[in-house]
Write a protein that holds these residues in place. Structure first.
Motif, PDB file in Angstrom:
ATOM      1  N   UNK A  47       0.821  -1.221   0.000  1.00  0.00           N
ATOM      2  CA  UNK A  47       0.000   0.000   0.000  1.00  0.00           C
ATOM      3  C   UNK A  47       0.849   1.263   0.000  1.00  0.00           C
ATOM      4  N   UNK A  48       2.158   1.102   0.001  1.00  0.00           N
ATOM      5  CA  UNK A  48       3.066   2.249   0.003  1.00  0.00           C
ATOM      6  C   UNK A  48       2.804   3.146  -1.205  1.00  0.00           C
ATOM      7  N   UNK A  49       2.616   2.547  -2.382  1.00  0.00           N
ATOM      8  CA  UNK A  49       2.365   3.346  -3.591  1.00  0.00           C
ATOM      9  C   UNK A  49       1.010   4.043  -3.530  1.00  0.00           C
ATOM     10  N   UNK A  50       0.036   3.379  -2.944  1.00  0.00           N
ATOM     11  CA  UNK A  50      -1.270   4.017  -2.788  1.00  0.00           C
ATOM     12  C   UNK A  50      -1.152   5.258  -1.914  1.00  0.00           C
ATOM     13  N   UNK A  51      -0.343   5.165  -0.873  1.00  0.00           N
ATOM     14  CA  UNK A  51      -0.108   6.310   0.005  1.00  0.00           C
ATOM     15  C   UNK A  51       0.589   7.433  -0.758  1.00  0.00           C
ATOM     16  N   UNK A  52       1.585   7.098  -1.564  1.00  0.00           N
ATOM     17  CA  UNK A  52       2.272   8.117  -2.350  1.00  0.00           C
ATOM     18  C   UNK A  52       1.321   8.796  -3.332  1.00  0.00           C
ATOM     19  N   UNK A  53       0.447   8.019  -3.949  1.00  0.00           N
ATOM     20  CA  UNK A  53      -0.527   8.586  -4.890  1.00  0.00           C
ATOM     21  C   UNK A  53      -1.446   9.582  -4.189  1.00  0.00           C
ATOM     22  N   UNK A  54      -1.788   9.271  -2.943  1.00  0.00           N
ATOM     23  CA  UNK A  54      -2.630  10.154  -2.137  1.00  0.00           C
ATOM     24  C   UNK A  54      -2.004  11.551  -2.024  1.00  0.00           C
ATOM     25  N   UNK A  55      -0.675  11.629  -2.047  1.00  0.00           N
ATOM     26  CA  UNK A  55       0.023  12.909  -1.981  1.00  0.00           C
ATOM     27  C   UNK A  55       0.335  13.469  -3.369  1.00  0.00           C
ATOM     28  N   UNK A  56       0.707  12.590  -4.290  1.00  0.00           N
ATOM     29  CA  UNK A  56       1.122  13.053  -5.623  1.00  0.00           C
ATOM     30  C   UNK A  56      -0.018  13.749  -6.367  1.00  0.00           C
ATOM     31  N   UNK A  57      -1.211  13.210  -6.307  1.00  0.00           N
ATOM     32  CA  UNK A  57      -2.318  13.779  -7.095  1.00  0.00           C
ATOM     33  C   UNK A  57      -2.629  15.225  -6.701  1.00  0.00           C
ATOM     34  N   UNK A  58      -2.882  15.528  -5.423  1.00  0.00           N
ATOM     35  CA  UNK A  58      -3.193  16.933  -5.115  1.00  0.00           C
ATOM     36  C   UNK A  58      -2.005  17.883  -5.320  1.00  0.00           C
ATOM     37  N   UNK A  79       1.807  14.870 -19.852  1.00  0.00           N
ATOM     38  CA  UNK A  79       2.844  13.986 -19.302  1.00  0.00           C
ATOM     39  C   UNK A  79       2.490  13.553 -17.884  1.00  0.00           C
ATOM     40  N   UNK A  80       2.142  14.533 -17.054  1.00  0.00           N
ATOM     41  CA  UNK A  80       1.871  14.240 -15.640  1.00  0.00           C
ATOM     42  C   UNK A  80       0.611  13.395 -15.488  1.00  0.00           C
ATOM     43  N   UNK A  81      -0.433  13.707 -16.226  1.00  0.00           N
ATOM     44  CA  UNK A  81      -1.687  12.953 -16.106  1.00  0.00           C
ATOM     45  C   UNK A  81      -1.485  11.498 -16.549  1.00  0.00           C
ATOM     46  N   UNK A  82      -0.793  11.281 -17.646  1.00  0.00           N
ATOM     47  CA  UNK A  82      -0.528   9.908 -18.094  1.00  0.00           C
ATOM     48  C   UNK A  82       0.321   9.183 -17.046  1.00  0.00           C
ATOM     49  N   UNK A  83       1.302   9.877 -16.492  1.00  0.00           N
ATOM     50  CA  UNK A  83       2.128   9.285 -15.442  1.00  0.00           C
ATOM     51  C   UNK A  83       1.318   8.907 -14.217  1.00  0.00           C
ATOM     52  N   UNK A  84       0.444   9.796 -13.785  1.00  0.00           N
ATOM     53  CA  UNK A  84      -0.405   9.517 -12.619  1.00  0.00           C
ATOM     54  C   UNK A  84      -1.330   8.336 -12.912  1.00  0.00           C
TER      55      UNK A  84
END
Length: 130
Positions: A47-58, A79-84
């Motif tokens: 779940x580490x990546x899920x936690x990072x996504x929680x911060x990366x998106x906003x 670029x960023x949206x495809x990456x996310x």
């Protein structure tokens, strides 16, 4: 003030993307070399990546919207949206759909796209000030 906040957001998104890559590529090697690291639960948790996504998106959204208002350039946004999207898919369904290796590849490519987009964003804003 807004410019400084946007710079911090871009740099934070780059850092989090790099952390994602390190987690995917280097952590497994460290665990083999130093098994005691596996005792640090949150580092080895899927779940580490899920936690990072929680911060990366906003953080990414704030930097991208702020820059788009000023620069009116959608290339960085894409670029960023495809990456996310890649990182999010890899984190939530990647292992089941792509297998472990595919999940790592999608995460690394997505993280690189996010980092590239935010680096480009920083450079474009810097050039617009010159």
């Amino acid at each position: 003030m807004r410019e400084k906040l946007t710079n911090v957001a871009d740099k934070s998104a780059i850092f989090l993307s790099a952390l994602c890559i390190v987690h995917c590529l280097i952590l497994p090697i460290l665990i083999i070399a130093m098994p005691a690291i596996s005792a640090i639960g949150f580092l080895t948790d899927e779940h580490f990546h899920e936690l990072l996504i929680f911060f990366i998106i906003p953080i990414s959204a704030m930097a991208l919207v702020s820059s788009f208002i000023k620069l009116k350039d959608l290339r960085v946004f894409y670029f960023v949206v495809v990456g996310i999207l890649l990182v999010t898919l890899a984190a939530f369904i990647g292992h089941d759909v792509f297998g472990h290796v595919g999940e790592v590849i999608a995460t690394v490519i997505g993280s690189l796209l996010i980092a590239y987009g935010h680096t480009k964003n920083l450079l474009m804003r810097k050039q617009s000030l010159a």
